[in-house]
Design a protein around this motif. Structure first.
Motif, mmCIF file in Angstrom:
data_model
loop_
_atom_site.group_PDB
_atom_site.id
_atom_site.type_symbol
_atom_site.label_atom_id
_atom_site.label_comp_id
_atom_site.label_asym_id
_atom_site.label_seq_id
_atom_site.Cartn_x
_atom_site.Cartn_y
_atom_site.Cartn_z
ATOM 1 N N SER A 66 1.976 -42.289 28.323
ATOM 2 C CA SER A 66 0.820 -41.431 28.600
ATOM 3 C C SER A 66 0.495 -40.547 27.405
ATOM 4 O O SER A 66 -0.680 -40.307 27.089
ATOM 5 C CB SER A 66 1.065 -40.571 29.844
ATOM 6 O OG SER A 66 2.181 -39.714 29.657
ATOM 7 N N GLU A 69 -1.031 -42.804 24.654
ATOM 8 C CA GLU A 69 -2.390 -43.211 25.032
ATOM 9 C C GLU A 69 -3.385 -42.105 24.705
ATOM 10 O O GLU A 69 -4.487 -42.361 24.232
ATOM 11 C CB GLU A 69 -2.441 -43.555 26.526
ATOM 12 C CG GLU A 69 -3.808 -43.981 27.029
ATOM 13 C CD GLU A 69 -4.347 -45.203 26.315
ATOM 14 O OE1 GLU A 69 -5.587 -45.312 26.191
ATOM 15 O OE2 GLU A 69 -3.548 -46.060 25.884
ATOM 16 N N ARG A 70 -2.997 -40.866 24.933
ATOM 17 C CA ARG A 70 -3.874 -39.736 24.602
ATOM 18 C C ARG A 70 -3.985 -39.572 23.086
ATOM 19 O O ARG A 70 -5.067 -39.314 22.561
ATOM 20 C CB ARG A 70 -3.315 -38.458 25.233
ATOM 21 C CG ARG A 70 -4.301 -37.302 25.320
ATOM 22 C CD ARG A 70 -3.677 -36.064 25.952
ATOM 23 N NE ARG A 70 -3.029 -36.350 27.206
ATOM 24 C CZ ARG A 70 -1.714 -36.330 27.397
ATOM 25 N NH1 ARG A 70 -0.909 -36.007 26.398
ATOM 26 N NH2 ARG A 70 -1.193 -36.613 28.562
#
Length: 236
Positions: A66, A69-70
């Motif tokens: 996560s 991905e950011r």
């Protein structure tokens, strides 16, 4: 566009590839493929970053999915990023690397995630960090990554690396490949350097577009029973 793909992959499997492309086109006219999907197919595989005397081993790094991905979000549409990199557009690639290293250090002031985001660890996107004007070492490295990407550096030449410095402790740096040369952009804002100039830095995890790696470092030869010696390695 389909003719280009046919020339690259030949006839075998072409129908399946085009079916995937058309399925991802989200309403694109039949027989066409969206440019971003074609670019994905033409993207070179990431080069394993065996740097700082380590061997990089590919892993899934699910714990960081996560966050990564950011971090990898394209920020080229950000007005703040466009303003930041505007003076560097006419520079050479090495000049751009040095410019981004200095410009991000001046533009983004250091602030902890706990203070800025109310979280122990948060990898902000480049657009978020630029809007706030504050970030920690991961955030600033991510801004550098997206700034160089917006300046035209291929994504497979960009590596976000977490490691340990024997002098200053935990570090997050951006590593940029320019031909056969790698440059390290650390959190000091100083001149980018090549890995051999900083042997005290030990990379632990590296994230790239298309792969993640854990770094194995050789240990000193250890005396074993019988008077012999053996070279071992360990992965952090």
């Amino acid at each position: 566009m389909d003719r280009l793909i046919r020339a690259l992959v030949g006839g075998a499997g072409l129908a399946a590839i085009l079916g995937l492309l058309h399925g991802e086109a989200q309403g694109a006219p039949p027989g066409t493929a969206p440019p971003q999907i074609v670019a994905r197919l033409l993207q070179s595989p990431p080069i394993t970053p065996n740097l700082f005397g380590t061997t990089a081993l590919r892993i899934s790094a699910k714990r960081f999915w996560s966050e990564w991905e950011r971090a990898r979000r394209d920020a080229s549409a950000s007005p703040e990023l466009r303003q930041l990199i505007a003076p560097a557009r006419a520079l050479s690639r090495r000049q751009q690397i040095a410019f981004v290293q200095s410009a991000v250090d001046h533009r983004i002031k250091w602030r902890s995630d706990a203070t800025e985001w109310g979280r122990h660890d948060y990898w902000a996107s480049a657009a978020e960090t630029l809007r706030h004007g504050y970030g920690d070492m991961e955030d600033r490295a991510i801004v550098k990554m997206q700034a160089l990407r917006a300046l035209g550096v291929p994504t497979n030449d960009l590596y976000l690396t977490l490691g340990r410095d024997r002098v200053s402790g935990p570090q997050t740096v951006l590593i940029v490949r320019d031909g056969r040369t790698y440059y390290v952009l650390d959190d000091t804002g100083g001149t980018p350097y090549t890995p051999e100039r900083r042997p005290e830095f030990q990379p632990v995890l590296t994230f790239g577009y298309g792969a993640s790696w854990v770094h194995s470092v050789p240990m000193a030869k250890t005396r074993i029973a019988g008077g012999g010696s053996s070279a071992r390695s360990t992965a952090f």
